[in-house]
Scaffold this motif. Sequence first.
Motif, short mmCIF file in Angstrom:
data_model
loop_
_atom_site.label_atom_id
_atom_site.label_comp_id
_atom_site.label_asym_id
_atom_site.label_seq_id
_atom_site.Cartn_x
_atom_site.Cartn_y
_atom_site.Cartn_z
N PRO A 179 0.93 -1.21 0.10
CA PRO A 179 -0.28 -0.03 0.07
C PRO A 179 0.93 1.06 0.05
CG PRO A 179 0.08 -0.82 2.23
CD PRO A 179 0.70 -1.94 1.30
N ALA A 180 2.19 1.12 0.44
CA ALA A 180 3.08 2.30 0.28
C ALA A 180 3.57 2.48 -1.20
CB ALA A 180 4.26 1.96 1.35
N PRO A 181 3.77 3.76 -1.47
CA PRO A 181 4.33 4.20 -2.85
C PRO A 181 5.69 3.55 -2.71
CG PRO A 181 3.19 5.98 -1.96
CD PRO A 181 3.28 5.08 -0.89
N MET A 182 6.25 2.93 -3.90
CA MET A 182 7.43 2.23 -4.04
C MET A 182 8.05 2.61 -5.28
SD MET A 182 7.01 -1.06 -1.63
CE MET A 182 8.84 -1.55 -1.53
N ALA A 183 9.30 2.80 -5.59
CA ALA A 183 9.94 2.62 -6.82
C ALA A 183 11.25 2.31 -6.77
CB ALA A 183 9.92 4.21 -7.20
N ILE A 184 11.77 1.56 -7.88
CA ILE A 184 13.05 0.98 -7.82
C ILE A 184 13.86 1.78 -8.95
CG2 ILE A 184 14.73 -1.02 -8.44
CD1 ILE A 184 12.11 -2.84 -7.74
N SER A 185 15.18 2.46 -8.60
CA SER A 185 15.79 3.03 -9.38
C SER A 185 17.36 2.33 -9.65
CB SER A 185 16.05 4.49 -8.89
OG SER A 185 14.81 5.15 -8.90
N ARG A 186 17.93 2.85 -10.60
CA ARG A 186 19.32 2.25 -11.19
C ARG A 186 20.28 3.10 -10.31
NH1 ARG A 186 17.95 1.05 -16.81
NH2 ARG A 186 18.86 3.13 -17.02
N ALA A 187 21.31 2.81 -9.58
CA ALA A 187 22.31 3.56 -8.93
C ALA A 187 23.19 4.22 -9.96
CB ALA A 187 23.26 2.80 -8.09
N GLN A 188 23.38 4.04 -11.01
CA GLN A 188 24.54 4.55 -12.03
C GLN A 188 23.81 5.72 -12.50
OE1 GLN A 188 23.33 1.33 -12.35
NE2 GLN A 188 23.21 0.90 -14.40
N ASP A 189 22.62 5.65 -12.93
CA ASP A 189 21.85 7.05 -13.69
C ASP A 189 20.71 7.23 -13.06
OD1 ASP A 189 19.95 4.98 -14.42
OD2 ASP A 189 20.69 4.89 -16.40
N GLU A 190 20.45 6.75 -12.00
CA GLU A 190 19.16 7.17 -11.21
C GLU A 190 17.97 7.03 -11.78
OE1 GLU A 190 19.81 11.09 -9.47
OE2 GLU A 190 21.30 10.57 -8.53
N GLN A 191 17.87 6.26 -12.98
CA GLN A 191 16.59 5.94 -13.74
C GLN A 191 15.63 5.15 -12.89
OE1 GLN A 191 16.97 4.97 -18.06
NE2 GLN A 191 17.88 7.14 -18.36
N ARG A 239 21.53 11.05 -2.77
CA ARG A 239 22.75 10.77 -3.51
C ARG A 239 24.13 10.70 -2.76
NH1 ARG A 239 21.89 15.30 -8.13
NH2 ARG A 239 20.37 14.14 -9.48
N SER A 240 24.27 11.47 -1.78
CA SER A 240 25.26 11.11 -0.73
C SER A 240 25.56 10.12 -0.18
CB SER A 240 25.36 12.61 0.20
OG SER A 240 26.57 12.37 1.02
N PHE A 241 24.29 9.60 0.44
CA PHE A 241 24.29 8.16 1.20
C PHE A 241 24.53 7.28 0.17
CE2 PHE A 241 22.64 10.61 5.03
CZ PHE A 241 22.78 9.64 5.90
N LEU A 242 23.95 7.07 -0.78
CA LEU A 242 24.12 6.15 -1.72
C LEU A 242 25.23 5.98 -2.33
CD1 LEU A 242 20.55 6.24 -3.97
CD2 LEU A 242 21.18 4.67 -2.03
N ALA A 243 26.10 7.13 -2.56
CA ALA A 243 27.45 7.18 -3.25
C ALA A 243 28.61 6.53 -2.19
CB ALA A 243 27.83 8.77 -3.49
N GLN A 244 28.04 6.55 -0.87
CA GLN A 244 29.13 6.01 -0.01
C GLN A 244 28.52 4.54 0.56
OE1 GLN A 244 29.87 8.86 3.68
NE2 GLN A 244 28.25 10.02 2.36
N GLY A 245 27.50 4.04 -0.46
CA GLY A 245 27.08 2.69 -0.01
C GLY A 245 26.52 2.66 1.63
N LEU A 246 25.89 3.70 1.95
CA LEU A 246 25.28 3.53 3.28
C LEU A 246 23.84 3.39 3.22
CD1 LEU A 246 27.04 6.83 4.83
CD2 LEU A 246 27.55 4.22 5.21
N PRO A 247 23.08 2.82 4.00
CA PRO A 247 21.56 2.56 4.06
C PRO A 247 20.92 4.06 4.64
CG PRO A 247 22.49 1.42 5.86
CD PRO A 247 23.92 2.03 5.17
N LEU A 248 19.97 4.34 3.93
CA LEU A 248 19.08 5.36 4.38
C LEU A 248 17.82 5.11 4.81
CD1 LEU A 248 19.42 8.58 4.26
CD2 LEU A 248 18.20 8.57 2.04
#
Length: 268
Positions: free
Chosen positions: A200-212, A252-261
């Motif tokens: 029921p929660a809005p969810m999306a999956i994006s690619r890390a390399q280009d954020e698409q 972006r900063s968290f993902l670039a460091q491989g950290l969970p958000l």
Amino acid sequence: RLHAQRALERSRRLTDVILANSARFVGLRVEEVDEAIRSALGEIGSFLDVDRVQLFDVAGGARTFHLMHEWCAPGIPHRIDELRDASGSEFPWLWPQIVTAGLAQASDVTALPPEADVERRMLIAQGVRSFICVAVHRRGQAVGFLGIDVFKDRRAWPDDEVALLRIMADVLSNALARKKSEEAIRESEQRFVKAFQNSPAPMAISRAQDEQVVDVNEAFVRFFGLRRDEIVGRTMQDVGCFASPNDVATIRSFLAQGLPLRDFEARL
């Protein structure tokens, strides 16, 4: 000398059978594995002129085993239902031979040692006169074994034949393990897709390399009032999902460091 030449030729022909069957599994699709295993068991059984060839899977910390595939000569009873889920404790002599030594065999079951009385009685009752079980080990633990029974006569198991059967057992066990692994991955993917789409929660999956965005669920589409094709293939920023560029920069900063958000609040 003639006997030695015949034995050598027989060993060479068995090697050809095993190599041909091993090559069959290279690049095989998972849905084709079962039929390929059954075919291989049949070819081995026919070549060796035996009566039953079985492939077992070992589980439960080497305490239980399961008959996964079986080939029987005409008139020989199948045991796949009976041994679909069996305990090693039912075979007090045979089981330690398989899981520890990796090999159990008898050219004449009536000559089994006294400590194999349970197995001797069982095999004689079935009509088995000779047998061999060749185990497959991974990281020091039995993961499967190939079993062969002979009903019509007593039969010796030459060392070169045993060595080749070990190879075949390894090939078949690997194919079975790969099938199980791929099926488990598919089931996991299916469970994820179901949970993702039905959330029921809005969810999306994006690619890390280009954020698409590569996928969104129905709740996401409803929340933003957009069609799926207006979202997939674009970035979340292009779609206008985030009200503040600072929120995008933080993500972006968290993902670039491989950290969970986690527990991050953003304005949408």
